[in-house]
Design an enzyme around this catalytic site. Structure first.
Site, PDB file in Angstrom:
ATOM      1  N   CYS A 232       0.887  -1.182   0.000  1.00 17.87           N
ATOM      2  CA  CYS A 232       0.000   0.000   0.000  1.00 17.87           C
ATOM      3  C   CYS A 232       0.917   1.222   0.000  1.00 17.87           C
ATOM      4  O   CYS A 232       0.902   2.019   0.942  1.00 17.87           O
ATOM      5  CB  CYS A 232      -0.914   0.019   1.215  1.00 17.87           C
ATOM      6  N   LYS A 238       7.282   5.551   3.271  1.00 14.56           N
ATOM      7  CA  LYS A 238       7.908   4.356   3.851  1.00 14.56           C
ATOM      8  C   LYS A 238       8.687   3.576   2.790  1.00 14.56           C
ATOM      9  O   LYS A 238       9.715   2.956   3.084  1.00 14.56           O
ATOM     10  CB  LYS A 238       6.855   3.488   4.538  1.00 14.56           C
ATOM     11  N   ASP A 256       0.242  -0.017  -5.480  1.00 13.99           N
ATOM     12  CA  ASP A 256      -0.887   0.777  -5.003  1.00 13.99           C
ATOM     13  C   ASP A 256      -2.042   0.646  -5.983  1.00 13.99           C
ATOM     14  O   ASP A 256      -1.844   0.277  -7.147  1.00 13.99           O
ATOM     15  CB  ASP A 256      -0.507   2.249  -4.836  1.00 13.99           C
ATOM     16  N   CYS A 354      -1.899   3.995  11.010  1.00  9.30           N
ATOM     17  CA  CYS A 354      -1.735   5.231  11.785  1.00  9.30           C
ATOM     18  C   CYS A 354      -3.020   5.473  12.583  1.00  9.30           C
ATOM     19  O   CYS A 354      -3.531   6.577  12.660  1.00  9.30           O
ATOM     20  CB  CYS A 354      -1.364   6.422  10.907  1.00  9.30           C
TER      21      CYS A 354
END
Length: 404
Positions: A232, A238, A256, A354
């Site tokens: 993702c 990242k 993605d 997150c």
């Protein structure tokens, strides 16, 4: 300390775009800051910080001002007046601010602050959800921490420089930074600055990335020469960190659903000098099937509620809906089930969000480990990071290993 008409008008226009036209605060602020080339840094700081503050505390200021959504321009002026009084600005004699009831505003602030959902400026349903998932005590400290503005954190791009060299370069530009001792690549800005305008940024010496977000790639335990898949990838914060940890050696596949995000990542990778990245759009199930059991390491930076990053995205709490969270939990379970198959026997997987909600985090992992696919994995460790404990964004990460 006084209010300047052109700065306040820009602020009102920007709040109107965010509250009434559904625009994202970061995009609106970026546009507002380009409005007048004559503005100095203190002017731009006022505009950016005021917009974010009123977005962050929208519920509190609207309740003080006794206005309800949808807000017309007069309503937004009344909210702005409440903000200005609470910040101690003398109220100028402008038509829009005539008759601002200063004493009443202060009295209402004191009264309304007794209710947590209003004091911390969140929808009731988020307050109830936070209490349900984290308990009264933890949630109360966490939501207060999430209302503190986020610090600007840089991640040194170790493909191009070292943290010490970067720090010295920034010091020459009058940008002072602090080191984070447990984070080998992180620098914290002592004062906010537009680091994107520096040559150091254009030369790919750093990225802006929250300190806790920087822990995720390191948690995956990558080595140069491995085949690593970021499932993702999005715009790739990242992914780029993984590339530098891999020293550009081996194969890093960034995947993605959205081509536009991967295009953005390509531009960032070029600036970073990260050239071991391959890009794949997930446009069918075949893309995943072709990679079955082929990766040493897999990162699933799963879509989530974002309730760990309200510091950074205060407008998210007004856009979130309860049904979105229920839907996102189903998607999280699906991506875990599907993307975990890419891990080869003996390989490792990190599932990260997150979010600070256990239902999106440890409960997802516990459920996954009982599924047919999940039974072929061993749980190694996880980290639950709260903003109230770390001072940075809230994150969750779980490390699993596929049985050999």
């Amino acid at each position: 300390m006084r209010l300047h008409r052109n700065l306040v008008y820009t602020t009102i226009d920007s709040l109107n775009a965010i509250f009434n036209e559904g625009e994202y605060a970061d995009k609106v602020v970026a546009r507002a800051l380009k409005k007048d080339k004559r503005w100095g840094s203190s002017d731009r700081k006022f505009v950016a910080e005021t917009i974010y503050e009123i977005v962050r505390w929208k519920r509190l200021y609207s309740e003080i001002a006794e206005v309800k959504e949808p807000f017309d321009r007069d309503n937004i002026w009344r909210m702005f007046a409440s903000w200005a009084v609470m910040r101690g600005y003398p109220i100028p004699d402008w038509r829009q601010l005539e008759g601002t009831p200063e004493r009443k505003i202060k009295g209402r602030f004191d009264e309304l602050s007794k209710t947590r959902a209003i004091k911390e400026s969140i929808p009731d349903w988020i307050d109830e959800l936070g209490v349900k998932e984290l308990g009264e005590k933890v949630w109360a400290t966490e939501i207060a921490a999430q209302n503190q503005p986020a610090k600007v954190i840089l991640r040194t791009n170790t493909l191009n420089t070292t943290r010490e060299k970067l720090r010295a370069i920034l010091m020459d530009l009058n940008i002072d930074t602090d080191i984070l001792k447990d984070q080998p690549d992180a620098l914290v800005l002592k004062e906010r600055a537009n680091v994107f305008l520096t040559d150091a940024f254009k030369q790919g010496l750093f990225e802006v990335q929250d300190a806790n977000s920087q822990l995720v790639a390191a948690f995956l335990d990558v080595k140069p020469g491995m085949r690593v898949v970021d499932t993702c990838a999005g715009a790739g914060g990242k992914t780029l960190h993984l590339a530098s940890l891999m020293e550009n050696k081996g194969q890093l596949i960034a995947m993605d659903l959205y081509e536009s995000k991967l295009k953005q990542l390509k531009l960032r990778a070029k600036r970073n000098g990260a050239f071991n990245i391959e890009y794949k759009i997930i446009d069918s199930t075949k893309v995943i099937k072709k990679l079955a059991e082929k990766a040493d390491r897999v990162l699933i930076d799963a879509p989530c509620s974002g309730l760990g990053v309200l510091k950074r995205n205060p407008d998210a709490k007004w856009k979130l809906q309860p049904e979105f969270i229920e839907n996102i939990k189903k998607i999280q379970a699906e991506v875990l089930e599907s993307y975990s198959r890419i891990v080869k026997p003996g390989g490792k997987l990190v599932y990260a969000t997150c979010s600070i909600l256990p239902s999106e985090n440890q409960e997802q992992i516990a459920k996954f480990l009982t599924t047919e696919t999940g039974k072929s994995f061993t749980f190694i460790e996880d980290r639950k990071i709260l903003a109230s404990e770390s001072g940075f964004d809230g994150f969750y990460m779980a490390l699993l290993e596929r049985k050999a």
